[in-house]
Enzyme design. Structure first.
Site, PDB file in Angstrom:
ATOM      1  N   HIS A 186      17.002  -5.135  47.798  1.00 44.69           N
ATOM      2  CA  HIS A 186      18.037  -5.366  48.811  1.00 44.69           C
ATOM      3  C   HIS A 186      17.579  -4.827  50.170  1.00 44.69           C
ATOM      4  CE1 HIS A 186      21.233  -6.950  46.240  1.00 44.69           C
ATOM      5  NE2 HIS A 186      20.859  -6.071  45.322  1.00 44.69           N
ATOM      6  N   ASP A 193      23.081 -10.365  44.874  1.00 46.77           N
ATOM      7  CA  ASP A 193      23.908 -10.135  43.696  1.00 46.77           C
ATOM      8  C   ASP A 193      24.939 -11.248  43.610  1.00 46.77           C
ATOM      9  OD1 ASP A 193      22.531  -7.809  43.224  1.00 46.77           O
ATOM     10  OD2 ASP A 193      24.036  -6.503  44.146  1.00 46.77           O
ATOM     11  N   HIS A 223      24.128  -3.647  35.211  1.00 52.47           N
ATOM     12  CA  HIS A 223      24.174  -5.071  35.592  1.00 52.47           C
ATOM     13  C   HIS A 223      25.050  -5.911  34.666  1.00 52.47           C
ATOM     14  CE1 HIS A 223      20.967  -3.777  38.222  1.00 52.47           C
ATOM     15  NE2 HIS A 223      21.080  -4.919  38.878  1.00 52.47           N
ATOM     16  N   ASP A 225      28.214  -6.374  35.382  1.00 46.72           N
ATOM     17  CA  ASP A 225      29.268  -6.990  36.197  1.00 46.72           C
ATOM     18  C   ASP A 225      28.715  -7.868  37.317  1.00 46.72           C
ATOM     19  OD1 ASP A 225      28.196  -5.016  37.750  1.00 46.72           O
ATOM     20  OD2 ASP A 225      30.127  -4.118  38.332  1.00 46.72           O
ATOM     21  N   HIS A 226      27.410  -8.130  37.283  1.00 49.79           N
ATOM     22  CA  HIS A 226      26.837  -9.074  38.247  1.00 49.79           C
ATOM     23  C   HIS A 226      25.432  -9.456  37.785  1.00 49.79           C
ATOM     24  CE1 HIS A 226      24.967  -5.307  39.680  1.00 49.79           C
ATOM     25  NE2 HIS A 226      24.079  -6.051  40.318  1.00 49.79           N
ATOM     26  N   HIS A 228      21.607  -9.957  39.391  1.00 49.23           N
ATOM     27  CA  HIS A 228      20.781  -9.612  40.560  1.00 49.23           C
ATOM     28  C   HIS A 228      19.534 -10.492  40.548  1.00 49.23           C
ATOM     29  CE1 HIS A 228      18.381  -6.650  43.089  1.00 49.23           C
ATOM     30  NE2 HIS A 228      17.413  -7.141  42.336  1.00 49.23           N
TER      31      HIS A 228
END
Ligand code: ZN
Length: 244
Positions: A186, A193, A223, A225-226, A228
């Protein structure tokens, strides 16, 4: 009777000629695009900035596990990416970037060169300058642009379903506030994400075809909940709950 029929035929021919002339004139006119306009057909062996601009637009079509080099050299990998792009949009798939291919790209891009379904703003919820990360602001922004074209390809492959981004570029301070790792991609502007739908596993699995060397999802620590998606020098995919 015959005269009238002849007149009708002549009228049709005249209208057809006008229509045809109109088409030819349109095709011959340079497309005025707010972002970037290609002025020549590109094929294997071509090189230059126009090739690099094309590579950015087809960077989401490198094939499974691959990443397309954005080097301005139209080699076999670029031709294959163009062919996959053409197939994805129902164009004649010859691997040569001509007017039809460029017109499809024009349809897909906004005046700021982002693909129509994604914006710089959603790829940077940290600051407005793109500064403060691990690369220059210009590089972070350029990395985000490439990622958006990869997302556009992912979105299209998943049936043109909306994709929800929740994070993109982060400065060092934004990354610390988010609890991100000190080596997080990032910080380079080249990580995204995703949340929402399609399912995390659908996103993670399909992303393997669209130029992402880093894919982290369900089952990988922090990871669930999302998903990447990012880039890095060597491949690292981990979403154990999705079989990755
Ligand atoms: Zn992330």
């Amino acid at each position: 009777m015959l005269r009238r029929a002849l007149r009708v035929v002549l009228t049709i021919v005249m209208f057809s000629t006008v229509a045809l002339a109109g088409t030819v004139a349109t095709a011959g006119t340079a497309h005025a695009d707010g972002c970037y306009t290609w002025n020549r057909t590109l094929n294997q062996g071509a090189s230059g900035e126009d090739v690099r601009q094309l590579q950015i637009r087809v960077s989401g079509y490198p094939g499974y596990g691959a990443v397309l080099a954005l080097d301005g050299e139209y080699g076999p990998a670029t031709a294959a990416a163009v062919r996959r792009f053409q197939q994805a949009y129902g164009l004649g798939a010859d691997g040569i970037a001509g007017q039809q291919t460029f017109n499809k790209i024009y349809d897909l891009q906004d005046n700021d060169c982002t693909p129509i379904h994604f914006t710089y703003a959603e790829l940077n919820r940290c600051n407005t300058t793109w500064a403060g990360g691990n690369v220059s602001a210009a590089q972070a922004r350029a990395n985000a642009l490439v990622n958006m074209w990869k997302l556009e390809a992912l979105r299209h492959a998943l049936g043109d379903r909306a994709i929800t981004t929740s994070s993109g570029f982060r400065s060092v301070s934004c990354n610390n506030a988010a609890g991100g790792s000190a080596t997080s991609r990032h910080l380079y502007g080249d990580a995204i994400d995703l949340t929402g739908t399609p399912s995390f596993c659908q996103l993670a699995q399909q992303a393997r075809n669209h130029g992402f060397r880093e894919i982290l999802g369900p089952g990988y620590p922090d990871h669930n909940d999302h998903v990447h998606l990012a880039n890095r020098s060597s491949q690292f995919w981990s979403a154990p709950s999705c079989g990755i």
